[in-house]
Scaffold this active site. Structure first.
Site, PDB file in Angstrom:
ATOM      1  N   GLU A 150       2.909  -1.785  -2.253  1.00  0.00           N
ATOM      2  CA  GLU A 150       3.783  -1.777  -0.658  1.00  0.00           C
ATOM      3  C   GLU A 150       3.208  -3.319  -0.350  1.00  0.00           C
ATOM      4  OE1 GLU A 150       2.469   1.867   0.617  1.00  0.00           O
ATOM      5  OE2 GLU A 150       4.066   2.662  -0.783  1.00  0.00           O
ATOM      6  N   GLY A 210      -0.596   9.286  -3.008  1.00  0.00           N
ATOM      7  CA  GLY A 210      -0.093   9.052  -1.711  1.00  0.00           C
ATOM      8  C   GLY A 210       0.156  10.250  -0.854  1.00  0.00           C
ATOM      9  N   GLY A 211       1.402  10.400  -0.908  1.00  0.00           N
ATOM     10  CA  GLY A 211       2.017  11.646  -0.238  1.00  0.00           C
ATOM     11  C   GLY A 211       1.165  12.928  -0.400  1.00  0.00           C
ATOM     12  N   HIS A 220      -1.823  -3.067  -4.131  1.00  0.00           N
ATOM     13  CA  HIS A 220      -0.727  -1.950  -3.884  1.00  0.00           C
ATOM     14  C   HIS A 220       0.641  -2.579  -3.609  1.00  0.00           C
ATOM     15  CE1 HIS A 220       1.314   1.411  -2.430  1.00  0.00           C
ATOM     16  NE2 HIS A 220       0.592   2.252  -2.946  1.00  0.00           N
ATOM     17  N   GLY A 236       6.180   7.407  -4.008  1.00  0.00           N
ATOM     18  CA  GLY A 236       6.880   7.888  -2.841  1.00  0.00           C
ATOM     19  C   GLY A 236       8.312   8.387  -3.343  1.00  0.00           C
ATOM     20  N   ASN A 277      -4.549   7.638  -0.949  1.00  0.00           N
ATOM     21  CA  ASN A 277      -4.253   6.337  -0.036  1.00  0.00           C
ATOM     22  C   ASN A 277      -3.229   7.101   1.096  1.00  0.00           C
ATOM     23  OD1 ASN A 277      -3.053   4.024   0.983  1.00  0.00           O
ATOM     24  ND2 ASN A 277      -1.955   3.542  -0.791  1.00  0.00           N
ATOM     25  N   TRP A 278      -3.965   6.950   2.295  1.00  0.00           N
ATOM     26  CA  TRP A 278      -3.067   7.507   3.477  1.00  0.00           C
ATOM     27  C   TRP A 278      -2.415   6.515   3.968  1.00  0.00           C
ATOM     28  CZ3 TRP A 278      -7.331  10.450   6.826  1.00  0.00           C
ATOM     29  CH2 TRP A 278      -7.810  11.515   6.292  1.00  0.00           C
ATOM     30  N   LYS A 279      -2.118   5.485   3.447  1.00  0.00           N
ATOM     31  CA  LYS A 279      -1.185   4.507   4.083  1.00  0.00           C
ATOM     32  C   LYS A 279      -1.312   4.369   5.723  1.00  0.00           C
ATOM     33  CE  LYS A 279       1.635   5.268   0.126  1.00  0.00           C
ATOM     34  NZ  LYS A 279       2.749   5.193  -0.947  1.00  0.00           N
ATOM     35  N   SER A 338       3.871   9.501  -7.264  1.00  0.00           N
ATOM     36  CA  SER A 338       4.184  10.959  -7.225  1.00  0.00           C
ATOM     37  C   SER A 338       3.388  12.142  -8.113  1.00  0.00           C
ATOM     38  CB  SER A 338       5.865  10.869  -7.600  1.00  0.00           C
ATOM     39  OG  SER A 338       6.413  10.256  -6.636  1.00  0.00           O
ATOM     40  N   GLU A 367       0.321   1.775 -11.347  1.00  0.00           N
ATOM     41  CA  GLU A 367       1.147   2.435 -10.508  1.00  0.00           C
ATOM     42  C   GLU A 367       2.813   1.992 -10.499  1.00  0.00           C
ATOM     43  OE1 GLU A 367      -0.578   4.288  -6.914  1.00  0.00           O
ATOM     44  OE2 GLU A 367      -0.228   2.295  -6.455  1.00  0.00           O
TER      45      GLU A 367
END
Ligand code: PEP
Length: 249
Positions: A96, A233-234, A94, A172, A9-11, A212, A166
């Site tokens: 966010e 993510g990251g 998600h 994150g 997920n590149w956000k 993470s 999640e």
């Protein structure tokens, strides 16, 4: 059939040039893997990413969509718009989106219906906040999120759904659920599905862990029997890290 999936997920990261550069890096490192590999770039770069990867094994997927087919929803994108450029999988729910854009179980149920009506595959995300876990309420929270958004569906819909647990406190933050915490929750999720839809649907369900995940912890987390892969993510923003995670299978 349960699958192994690693989805990045590149956000809201990577403009067009950066998207092309990261995809070039990913293609350079493509290797045979036991997992299905997916990336979710920003809306503006989906078309380009899809065109570049259409003959590759990496699937390009969307981070979100609206529940309506079209209409007065400024700034939104519909399932049929995504389908028209070749995108057939969408991430929904998600944390966010839930936290910053007020997505609720009820609005997510509508998005789920819209995605299914358009023959899309869904990666459905949910997870408890830190306060819930501290209060020992994580299972009740997760059970409600799943029931409220998905349990109106017929059993046949579940072959188009992948679940992604999640925990919000692990996204994150660098803090990861321990492999045991992930396994316990994934087993609980499978049981929740089994109670409503029976053993076969529960056993076939692909359940990803997100929060993470990094090259250093992926193997241990993915090694748990009820963890079928990860939403990343990251660590999805660097080709070497992402592939090191894919390699954990
Ligand atoms: C995510 O955003 O779904 C996620 C898991 O992020 P990170 O890997 O950075 O915690």
């Amino acid at each position: 059939m349960r699958k192994n999936i690693v989805a990045g997920n590149w956000k809201m990261n990577n403009d067009l040039a950066q998207t092309e550069a990261l995809i070039t890096d990913l293609k350079r490192q493509t290797q045979t893997s036991n997992a299905e590999v997916m990336i979710a770039p920003a809306f503006t770069n989906l078309w380009q990413a899809f065109q570049t990867l259409k003959d590759d094994t990496i699937e390009v997927i969307s981070q979100n969509m609206h529940f309506a087919e079209n209409g007065a929803y400024t700034g939104e994108v519909s399932a049929s718009m995504l389908k028209s450029i070749g995108i057939t999988t969408v991430i929904l729910g998600h944390s966010e989106r839930r936290a910053y854009y007020n997505e609720t179980d009820a609005s997510l149920a509508k998005k789920v219906d819209a995605a299914l009506a358009n023959d899309m595959r869904i990666i459905f995300c949910f997870g408890e906040e830190l306060a819930d876990r501290k209060a020992g309420k994580q299972e009740a929270v997760v059970e409600n999120q799943i029931k409220n958004a998905l349990f109106h569906l017929d059993a046949s819909a579940f072959k188009h759904i992948v679940l992604a647990y999640e925990p919000v406190w692990a996204i994150g933050t660098g803090e990861t659920a321990s492999p045991e915490q992930a396994q316990d929750m994934h087993a609980f999720i499978r049981k929740t599905l089994e109670n409503k839809y029976g053993h076969t649907i529960a056993d076939d369900m692909t359940i990803l862990y997100g929060g993470s995940v990094k090259p250093g912890n992926a193997k241990e987390i993915f090694g748990k029997p009820d963890v079928d892969g990860g939403l990343i993510g990251g660590a999805a923003l660097k080709a070497e890290d992402f592939y090191a995670i894919v390699d954990a299978f």
